[in-house]
Design an enzyme around this catalytic site. Structure first.
Site, PDB file in Angstrom:
ATOM      1  N   CYS A  28      -1.389   2.272  -6.813  1.00  0.00           N
ATOM      2  CA  CYS A  28      -0.976   2.471  -5.410  1.00  0.00           C
ATOM      3  C   CYS A  28      -2.039   3.167  -4.580  1.00  0.00           C
ATOM      4  O   CYS A  28      -2.321   2.758  -3.456  1.00  0.00           O
ATOM      5  CB  CYS A  28       0.357   3.221  -5.344  1.00  0.00           C
ATOM      6  SG  CYS A  28       0.322   4.911  -5.976  1.00  0.00           S
ATOM      7  N   HIS A  82       3.428   8.480  -5.544  1.00  0.00           N
ATOM      8  CA  HIS A  82       3.361   7.081  -5.141  1.00  0.00           C
ATOM      9  C   HIS A  82       3.105   7.008  -3.638  1.00  0.00           C
ATOM     10  O   HIS A  82       3.592   7.849  -2.881  1.00  0.00           O
ATOM     11  CB  HIS A  82       4.666   6.368  -5.497  1.00  0.00           C
ATOM     12  CG  HIS A  82       4.571   4.886  -5.398  1.00  0.00           C
ATOM     13  ND1 HIS A  82       3.730   4.134  -6.178  1.00  0.00           N
ATOM     14  CD2 HIS A  82       5.208   4.003  -4.590  1.00  0.00           C
ATOM     15  CE1 HIS A  82       3.854   2.845  -5.858  1.00  0.00           C
ATOM     16  NE2 HIS A  82       4.749   2.746  -4.897  1.00  0.00           N
ATOM     17  N   HIS A 100       2.741  -1.956  -1.483  1.00  0.00           N
ATOM     18  CA  HIS A 100       2.340  -0.960  -2.477  1.00  0.00           C
ATOM     19  C   HIS A 100       2.068  -1.659  -3.803  1.00  0.00           C
ATOM     20  O   HIS A 100       2.392  -2.841  -3.968  1.00  0.00           O
ATOM     21  CB  HIS A 100       3.446   0.088  -2.641  1.00  0.00           C
ATOM     22  CG  HIS A 100       4.723  -0.453  -3.206  1.00  0.00           C
ATOM     23  ND1 HIS A 100       5.286   0.006  -4.362  1.00  0.00           N
ATOM     24  CD2 HIS A 100       5.542  -1.456  -2.781  1.00  0.00           C
ATOM     25  CE1 HIS A 100       6.404  -0.668  -4.615  1.00  0.00           C
ATOM     26  NE2 HIS A 100       6.584  -1.560  -3.673  1.00  0.00           N
TER      27      HIS A 100
END
Length: 128
Positions: A28, A82, A100
């Site tokens: 990510c 994340h 993502h």
């Protein structure tokens, strides 16, 4: 559509690879790092460092190109693990899309309001 969104979408379908930074595998923060580098903007490589670049924006002010940050566990405790790039705002209350690198599904777009992401979302940033 902002250039960062167009560039990020070129990575759609690339498999997830922890620490990855290429079209053969990416994570990510690598996605964000590569995309911003490609449009001429410097960004740290690690998601928690990326979460400190720019300024925070309210959910109802999010726009394509902004960054979203998440923690590993529902309930917002813990560290940023994340990160994602907003691609589209269809509805501020129900449908904010982001791209993502999903650890299970590779680079894809999801909705911030999905049950999985809604409980893990911690903040949105406008990086530049």
């Amino acid at each position: 559509m902002p250039t960062v969104v167009r560039v990020a979408r070129k990575y759609t379908g690339v498999p997830y690879r922890l620490g990855g930074n290429t079209m053969s595998g990416i994570d990510c923060s690598g996605l964000i790092y590569n995309v911003f580098q490609e449009v001429g903007l410097r960004m740290p490589r690690i998601s928690w460092q990326q979460s400190e670049v720019g300024y925070e924006v309210d959910v109802n002010a999010i726009r394509p190109g902004d960054l979203l940050f998440f923690v590993p566990d529902q309930g917002k405790a813990g560290y940023v693990s994340h990160a994602a790039i907003v691609t589209e705002v269809r509805n501020y209350e129900t449908d904010i899309r982001f791209i993502h690198a999903s650890s299970s599904r590779g680079v894809r777009e999801d909705n911030l309001y999905s049950s999985y992401f809604k409980g893990r979302f911690v903040k949105a940033l406008r990086p530049f």
